[in-house]
Scaffold this active site. Structure first.
Site, short mmCIF file in Angstrom:
data_model
loop_
_atom_site.label_atom_id
_atom_site.label_comp_id
_atom_site.label_asym_id
_atom_site.label_seq_id
_atom_site.Cartn_x
_atom_site.Cartn_y
_atom_site.Cartn_z
N THR A 1 0.82 -1.22 0.00
CA THR A 1 0.00 0.00 0.00
C THR A 1 0.85 1.27 0.00
O THR A 1 1.88 1.34 0.66
CB THR A 1 -0.91 0.00 1.24
N GLY B 1 2.64 -2.90 8.40
CA GLY B 1 2.91 -3.20 9.80
C GLY B 1 4.35 -3.67 9.98
O GLY B 1 5.00 -4.13 9.03
N GLU C 1 -7.27 -5.56 3.73
CA GLU C 1 -7.50 -6.73 2.86
C GLU C 1 -8.62 -6.50 1.85
O GLU C 1 -9.41 -7.39 1.57
CB GLU C 1 -7.79 -7.98 3.69
#
Lengths: 659, 659
Positions: free
Chosen positions: B138, B177, B421
């Site tokens: 992303t 993350g 997701e």
């Protein structure tokens, strides 16, 4: 420089943004004053909210106290007074991020419930901040149901004092703002006992902290209730009372009194108490509910014309996400709702003013209607707007989830409005009780308040719309809402009647109808909101440019409501399946129309960047740059985490076995 | 001791709670393993979540890393392995409060997308934590639409390296993350350029931090993205690349390769990539969505039998709030939904397992169906459960708003599942595309996957129910859902067809139908969920005690769905207004029936108090005592705020004028 995608949106506005702003404010003078207040507050660094998203609860509290204290100075400097026209814009300009709000409620409760003597004693002290007040009503075990409160106040005739106690854990006062760490005094609501007889809930002024060194007074246990979803800046507190004695004069005795010999005297009407609650419920709609929704719409809509994602047409550049029908379907109804509820707020204020004038003439007849309206609309508007803000948040994808978007804090704060000042379901049922009563009266030809005369109109009938354009006629959709509200109220009244006639006890029957009663109350408020929006547009006749777009928004609000609550309109065939398809078609057409003015419509709310405090919503649309720069200031980037030396380094240096 | 109001609820269970727990787990052995894992984790103080609600983002991160590192040791000690039966319960027992989850995705992406040689090189390093991995897909400007990613990787034939760059601000990697502060390596997705030609998105292994001292590598700018609504424990990060060179071998080349001379070779099917996404979307449903909802139900329902408020019957003691129909209407449908989605998760797992077996035989035919189902259900279940958790939170009034209730963090975390997701609206539209295709095929007699053969059944007809009891027949309501789904899909297909035939371009026509397409996709998933719940109950025949209550829950889930989406069932008259009244009556009757077993039904989820981490939800129901004691530990009570000396004292000492 303004992002060109956002700049373009402003060049094609179908109306004058400035004119709309002025109209929303209620005139040029108010716009001027509002802007002056905002400018004065925002140019003062003490009031900055820049680091708010990075602060701990302790830091937020300290900042809120700092601002509250500084505000006194500022008001003096600026010549603002509590009764001046600037006052209502101050809280708004601070986005509520300030302490001592409960101090205000403390003062109001004394003004309303106290005797002249009490007012003369306490109000000047409070106004001068020689004490800091709070308002201790809610307990661990009781909220909206005030009669259930368990704190006791026993009159001791020998010392002429009341002895206050927290008899059990569930009686601990819990939630009062400003009480956790700031207040020196509070109004405690307790069950009054004289000679062993309980006289119900009464308010007592109790000192809880020393004015000298702020230490807790004897018999007082108090502190902060800890972390919450929002309101970190407020020290919501708890309070336990252990044989705390206050003089007889400290019971607020504007309406009742315990005489030295223990004789209990009640005087005057207590109905005025309802009026206070009514005022609070109506006043929160604008600042705590509608304005946050306007902010959320501003952020989400501006972002949605800057964000480009995927392609609408193969070969072209990526499309602005607001060009997708699904994004319009998410955001534009919320925008329409923000306008609808801004207007309903005006409507309620007017109702309130009229009611107040009557009360001043000692005519309390309007109180039941006012109470029912304030309850129902408080519940309906807070619920609607909370969902609306959540939709705005979700519509911004991952970036909406970042605190820096401003949306999470808007959401977590507005959510509380569904709970405080009366739990929404209970409020709706109070409205329903009023509606059922009026319906029964109207059916038997008795007089009812003007706002509910529609309940007497028992027309069955069908919706006369023949094509999708007919549904752009306010008369058509307003009638549909009216029909639906009448049907829900009358059918629930009938069910209630049937149950009671079949032998079910009244209270059981009521409980068995409450899901439908709450639905009926919401339907009533929805109807009034649509009707009032249409009437507001109607009155705009002279301001053509604005009227046209307001008409579109009114249509959208109404049709979206039918589209998304189709069942209640289809149920008895008032609207047919074929007509529902027309509603859907008109609704979807409107999305595309309003989309063109979406940015001007949020610009008209006239929020400054500092007010929005959002990386996604600022006027220039430099979204990505701002997110990036703002993130640099986060405490997570300010230091190397000790986690590296303690855990990561040993792990990476392959010392797993030695851990 | 257990609060007697809660204890009473357990004495009247209509079924064996332990038997239901075992059945939900899938057998006694699994229950035993699950409990052993929970016991081992919860008895280890390193894994404690006790202070979680008081911690800053920095503290949460540090704790999550500590836990992740300690977990390696724990697993070794306990003899747990990644492939063992215990593994899936570990994450659950930690409530996801642990670092290095993206490290796992890093490994999986190499396993799936890498060559054997790459797998042999990197997987052991990662498994041994000689590096910490992340997954950088992303970007600031692009999420779900992967083709739009802007990071570039240019092949330099002279040095046999790829040169990675972040060409503009919107191309900064954002959200990954473990990347903000922990990772040493990451898989970067970038547009591959060879000899000036773009070959689209490819994955590259890039080192971002020194293995020696953790400093950023040359050309790397990385950090943390700052505060979020939840996930404070995760260091979601950003990454900018400035002429970062990686060797040719670092492009993951399981399916394609750039040869030394710059020749680009694609090999094998990329369809398997879809399978990975499918797996992730299905796997998150249980741990990230259904279990949080089960926790929220447990907290809200236990609290609702401890909380007494107001009176149902005059003169009696205050009623448990769960005895109010409105409270039942809020909570019991959410409880039924938790069960419904637990079962749909089993259904999807089975579909996935079947699909996987086919894929192993190189049969990719099931992929479109699997992709459509995983997308649609991911969207529908996350959205439904997010709303459900919010309802649970609101149903607990003020105390639900305290972080100590556990509900705010459940809500703010589950909310993210609607976004990550794959954004839900986009996913629903992918499902809709599949459904429209299948509908068209079915209408022309072509074969369609078994799960959508119902689309061929073009029955008009009417619901045959004659009284409210008929609506307790699964066949009646399942048919109603089926009819409704077919109608929504077929009518939208017709609209799409009409638009195209009237000359509207295909992509415009699609956009103009997307609101209805998304609705149709949700209707399909809702139908399958009801059908699967009914089938699950059917199969339970031998376990009578459990079957009866499951049947009630299934009925409730189905009828609540009809009651609250009445419009789509009434639209074409399949269900009449009179029948809708029967649905409502049956639904309301069921609330009173299931209410009796509400506490046993949440007890069966078998969450420990430590897992719930809630002052309102613990097994003993000592709600007020726990709220009070827990609040004492808050940092807001740990120190005297500097606000007193700085602001309050001067104010109270009447030095206002000197400020």
């Amino acid at each position: 420089s303004v992002n060109p995608d956002l700049a373009n949106e402003r060049q094609t506005a179908s109306f004058s943004v400035e004119k709309l702003t002025v109209w929303l404010d209620g005139g040029e003078e108010r716009t001027r004053i509002r802007r002056a207040v905002v400018e004065a507050i925002e140019s003062d660094p003490v009031f900055s909210r820049e680091n708010q998203y990075f602060q701990t609860q302790n830091e937020r509290y300290e900042a809120a106290v700092r601002k509250a204290v500084h505000l006194q100075k500022k008001m003096h400097e600026m010549g603002w007074t509590e009764n001046g026209p600037e006052f209502k814009y101050i809280y708004r300009a601070l986005s509520g991020d300030v302490a001592f709000l409960l101090h205000r409620i403390f003062m109001r409760s004394i003004s309303v419930l106290g005797s002249d003597k009490q007012i003369a004693k306490w109000i000047p002290l409070a106004a001068q901040y020689q004490l800091i007040g709070s308002y201790a009503q809610t307990e661990l075990g009781h909220g909206t149901y005030l009669q259930g409160l368990e704190t006791t106040a026993v009159f001791d005739i020998t010392t002429q004092e009341f002895i206050l106690n927290t008899p059990k854990i569930s009686a601990v006062k819990w939630w009062p703002g400003d009480m956790g760490r700031s207040a020196t005094h509070t109004v405690v609501f307790a069950q009054l006992y004289v000679h062993g007889k309980c006289y119900g809930m009464h308010p007592f002024i109790v000192q809880i902290r020393s004015l000298q060194d702020h230490s807790l007074c004897p018999g007082i246990i108090a502190g902060d209730i800890g972390p919450k979803m929002n309101f970190e800046h407020i020290d919501n507190g708890y309070l336990m009372l252990q044989n705390v004695r206050v003089p007889r004069e400290n019971m607020l005795n504007g309406f009742c009194e315990v005489q030295p010999d223990g004789t209990y005297i009640r005087r005057g009407s207590q109905q005025i108490n309802y009026f206070t609650m009514t005022t609070v419920r109506i006043s929160l709609i604008s600042d705590e509910v509608v304005i946050p929704l306007m902010k959320a719409c501003t952020i989400a809509i501006r972002y949605s014309v800057v964000r480009r994602q995927s392609k609408l047409k193969p070969g072209e550049e990526e499309a602005k996400i607001l060009d997708y029908q699904t994004q319009q379907d998410k955001l534009l109804p919320q925008l329409a709702a923000a306008y609808a509820f801004h207007f309903i707020n005006d409507y309620l204020q007017e109702l309130l003013d009229r009611g107040y004038r009557e009360i001043q003439r000692k005519n309390f007849d309007t109180l039941p209607e006012l109470h029912a309206f304030s309850s129902g609309f408080k519940a309906m508007v807070t619920q609607y707007c909370t969902s609306a803000v959540e939709i705005c948040l979700r519509a911004c994808g991952g970036h909406g989830y970042s605190l820096l978007s401003g949306l999470p804090s808007l959401y977590t704060k507005i959510l509380a409005s569904c709970i405080y000042e009366g739990e929404n379901t209970i409020l709706l049922l109070q409205t329903a009780r009023f509606l059922i009563k009026c319906f029964t009266a109207a059916s038997t030809g008795q007089p009812v308040p003007p706002s509910v005369t529609y309940l007497a109109v028992g027309e069955a009938g069908k919706c006369p719309a023949k094509n999708k354009l007919d549904f752009l006629c306010p008369d058509i959709y307003t009638k549909a809402y009216q029909h639906m509200a009448v049907r829900l109220i009358s059918s629930t009244a009938a069910k209630l009647q049937d149950l009671i006639q079949s032998g079910v006890k009244k209270y059981d029957a009521w409980n068995q109808c409450t899901v439908q009663l709450a639905q009926a109350a919401k339907a009533h408020c929805h109807y009034i909101t649509v009707k009032n929006f249409a009437a507001t547009v109607e009155k705009l006749q002279t301001k053509a440019g604005i009227q046209k777009i307001m008409k579109h928004l009114c249509d959208l609000f109404a049709l979206h409501g039918i589209f998304s609550n189709a069942g209640v309109f289809l149920h008895d065939g008032y609207i047919s399946g074929a007509q529902m398809d027309m509603v859907t078609a008109s609704y979807l057409d409107l999305l595309a129309v309003i989309r063109k003015d979406a940015v001007p419509l949020v610009d008209a709310f006239d929020f400054t960047d500092k007010t929005l405090n959002s990386a996604l919503g600022s006027y220039d649309g430099q979204v990505y740059q701002r997110l990036y720069e703002w993130a640099q200031k986060s405490p997570t980037n300010k230091q190397i985490s000790p986690a590296y030396e303690k855990y990561l380094k040993p792990l990476l240096h392959n010392m797993l076995s030695k851990l």
